[in-house]
Design a protein around this motif. Sequence first.
Motif, PDB file in Angstrom:
ATOM      1  N   ASP A  62      35.762  37.288  35.902  1.00  0.00           N
ATOM      2  CA  ASP A  62      36.094  38.709  35.744  1.00  0.00           C
ATOM      3  C   ASP A  62      36.796  39.238  36.996  1.00  0.00           C
ATOM      4  O   ASP A  62      37.746  40.019  36.899  1.00  0.00           O
ATOM      5  CB  ASP A  62      34.836  39.552  35.504  1.00  0.00           C
ATOM      6  N   ALA A  63      36.322  38.807  38.148  1.00  0.00           N
ATOM      7  CA  ALA A  63      36.904  39.268  39.408  1.00  0.00           C
ATOM      8  C   ALA A  63      38.372  38.860  39.502  1.00  0.00           C
ATOM      9  O   ALA A  63      39.216  39.636  39.955  1.00  0.00           O
ATOM     10  CB  ALA A  63      36.107  38.735  40.592  1.00  0.00           C
ATOM     11  N   VAL A  64      38.686  37.651  39.040  1.00  0.00           N
ATOM     12  CA  VAL A  64      40.078  37.189  39.039  1.00  0.00           C
ATOM     13  C   VAL A  64      40.917  38.082  38.118  1.00  0.00           C
ATOM     14  O   VAL A  64      42.016  38.510  38.488  1.00  0.00           O
ATOM     15  CB  VAL A  64      40.176  35.704  38.612  1.00  0.00           C
ATOM     16  N   ASP A  65      40.387  38.389  36.939  1.00  0.00           N
ATOM     17  CA  ASP A  65      41.102  39.271  36.014  1.00  0.00           C
ATOM     18  C   ASP A  65      41.349  40.638  36.649  1.00  0.00           C
ATOM     19  O   ASP A  65      42.429  41.219  36.492  1.00  0.00           O
ATOM     20  CB  ASP A  65      40.313  39.452  34.708  1.00  0.00           C
ATOM     21  N   LEU A  66      40.358  41.142  37.353  1.00  0.00           N
ATOM     22  CA  LEU A  66      40.490  42.435  38.019  1.00  0.00           C
ATOM     23  C   LEU A  66      41.574  42.385  39.095  1.00  0.00           C
ATOM     24  O   LEU A  66      42.416  43.280  39.180  1.00  0.00           O
ATOM     25  CB  LEU A  66      39.151  42.871  38.624  1.00  0.00           C
ATOM     26  N   VAL A  67      41.583  41.330  39.889  1.00  0.00           N
ATOM     27  CA  VAL A  67      42.584  41.191  40.955  1.00  0.00           C
ATOM     28  C   VAL A  67      43.988  41.105  40.353  1.00  0.00           C
ATOM     29  O   VAL A  67      44.934  41.718  40.864  1.00  0.00           O
ATOM     30  CB  VAL A  67      42.270  39.981  41.862  1.00  0.00           C
ATOM     31  N   VAL A  68      44.143  40.369  39.253  1.00  0.00           N
ATOM     32  CA  VAL A  68      45.448  40.268  38.588  1.00  0.00           C
ATOM     33  C   VAL A  68      45.920  41.658  38.153  1.00  0.00           C
ATOM     34  O   VAL A  68      47.077  42.031  38.363  1.00  0.00           O
ATOM     35  CB  VAL A  68      45.386  39.302  37.383  1.00  0.00           C
ATOM     36  N   GLU A  69      45.035  42.437  37.576  1.00  0.00           N
ATOM     37  CA  GLU A  69      45.392  43.781  37.128  1.00  0.00           C
ATOM     38  C   GLU A  69      45.733  44.671  38.322  1.00  0.00           C
ATOM     39  O   GLU A  69      46.692  45.440  38.278  1.00  0.00           O
ATOM     40  CB  GLU A  69      44.243  44.391  36.312  1.00  0.00           C
ATOM     41  N   LEU A  70      44.973  44.562  39.401  1.00  0.00           N
ATOM     42  CA  LEU A  70      45.233  45.379  40.585  1.00  0.00           C
ATOM     43  C   LEU A  70      46.559  45.001  41.244  1.00  0.00           C
ATOM     44  O   LEU A  70      47.239  45.853  41.806  1.00  0.00           O
ATOM     45  CB  LEU A  70      44.073  45.276  41.576  1.00  0.00           C
ATOM     46  N   LYS A  71      46.922  43.733  41.133  1.00  0.00           N
ATOM     47  CA  LYS A  71      48.226  43.294  41.639  1.00  0.00           C
ATOM     48  C   LYS A  71      49.333  44.008  40.868  1.00  0.00           C
ATOM     49  O   LYS A  71      50.307  44.487  41.453  1.00  0.00           O
ATOM     50  CB  LYS A  71      48.358  41.781  41.502  1.00  0.00           C
ATOM     51  N   GLN A  72      49.185  44.101  39.555  1.00  0.00           N
ATOM     52  CA  GLN A  72      50.176  44.817  38.740  1.00  0.00           C
ATOM     53  C   GLN A  72      50.186  46.302  39.110  1.00  0.00           C
ATOM     54  O   GLN A  72      51.251  46.916  39.206  1.00  0.00           O
ATOM     55  CB  GLN A  72      49.873  44.645  37.257  1.00  0.00           C
ATOM     56  N   PHE A  73      49.020  46.873  39.316  1.00  0.00           N
ATOM     57  CA  PHE A  73      48.900  48.294  39.655  1.00  0.00           C
ATOM     58  C   PHE A  73      49.586  48.600  40.987  1.00  0.00           C
ATOM     59  O   PHE A  73      50.309  49.592  41.112  1.00  0.00           O
ATOM     60  CB  PHE A  73      47.414  48.679  39.712  1.00  0.00           C
ATOM     61  N   THR A  74      49.372  47.758  41.982  1.00  0.00           N
ATOM     62  CA  THR A  74      49.905  48.035  43.321  1.00  0.00           C
ATOM     63  C   THR A  74      51.335  47.543  43.494  1.00  0.00           C
ATOM     64  O   THR A  74      52.042  48.029  44.375  1.00  0.00           O
ATOM     65  CB  THR A  74      49.042  47.364  44.414  1.00  0.00           C
ATOM     66  N   GLY A  75      51.720  46.550  42.694  1.00  0.00           N
ATOM     67  CA  GLY A  75      53.033  45.952  42.901  1.00  0.00           C
ATOM     68  C   GLY A  75      53.079  45.109  44.162  1.00  0.00           C
ATOM     69  O   GLY A  75      54.143  44.755  44.661  1.00  0.00           O
ATOM     70  N   ARG A  76      51.928  44.767  44.678  1.00  0.00           N
ATOM     71  CA  ARG A  76      51.828  43.994  45.928  1.00  0.00           C
ATOM     72  C   ARG A  76      51.143  42.649  45.661  1.00  0.00           C
ATOM     73  O   ARG A  76      50.307  42.530  44.779  1.00  0.00           O
ATOM     74  CB  ARG A  76      50.978  44.746  46.962  1.00  0.00           C
ATOM     75  N   ARG A  77      51.491  41.677  46.482  1.00  0.00           N
ATOM     76  CA  ARG A  77      50.796  40.394  46.428  1.00  0.00           C
ATOM     77  C   ARG A  77      49.409  40.609  47.017  1.00  0.00           C
ATOM     78  O   ARG A  77      49.253  41.297  48.028  1.00  0.00           O
ATOM     79  CB  ARG A  77      51.561  39.369  47.267  1.00  0.00           C
ATOM     80  N   ILE A  78      48.405  40.029  46.380  1.00  0.00           N
ATOM     81  CA  ILE A  78      47.040  40.194  46.863  1.00  0.00           C
ATOM     82  C   ILE A  78      46.555  38.871  47.440  1.00  0.00           C
ATOM     83  O   ILE A  78      46.536  37.860  46.758  1.00  0.00           O
ATOM     84  CB  ILE A  78      46.109  40.664  45.724  1.00  0.00           C
ATOM     85  N   ASP A  79      46.201  38.916  48.704  1.00  0.00           N
ATOM     86  CA  ASP A  79      45.638  37.750  49.380  1.00  0.00           C
ATOM     87  C   ASP A  79      44.149  37.696  49.042  1.00  0.00           C
ATOM     88  O   ASP A  79      43.441  38.691  49.224  1.00  0.00           O
ATOM     89  CB  ASP A  79      45.839  37.924  50.885  1.00  0.00           C
ATOM     90  N   PRO A  80      43.676  36.551  48.541  1.00  0.00           N
ATOM     91  CA  PRO A  80      42.250  36.463  48.201  1.00  0.00           C
ATOM     92  C   PRO A  80      41.328  36.865  49.351  1.00  0.00           C
ATOM     93  O   PRO A  80      40.241  37.391  49.116  1.00  0.00           O
ATOM     94  CB  PRO A  80      42.064  34.986  47.840  1.00  0.00           C
TER      95      PRO A  80
END
Length: 87
Positions: free
Chosen positions: A47-65
């Motif tokens: 679920d956390a991975v799914d959340l991070v993927v969605e937040l990446k779309q929201f921010t338009g930024r690459r997310i470093d784990p």
Amino acid sequence: MPIDTTTSYADVYDHVRKTLVELFELEADDIKPEARLYEDLDIDSIDAVDLVVELKQFTGRRIDPDDFKAVRTIDDVVKAVEGLIQR
């Protein structure tokens, strides 16, 4: 289109809350800043991975784990996202 860097804590919180309700069918009233992702909301690592993927779309930024390693609560998520937006 990347998010506006003037986005407020409340805007990010509202988006995270809406996302958790939509993705994981959580009750909006259960999603409070102090709610713990794993213990209180039953969010697992997938679920956390799914959340991070969605937040990446929201921010338009690459997310470093590493940005999300210390995240434990909703407040931690919102602050991590705010940090991404400010970059």
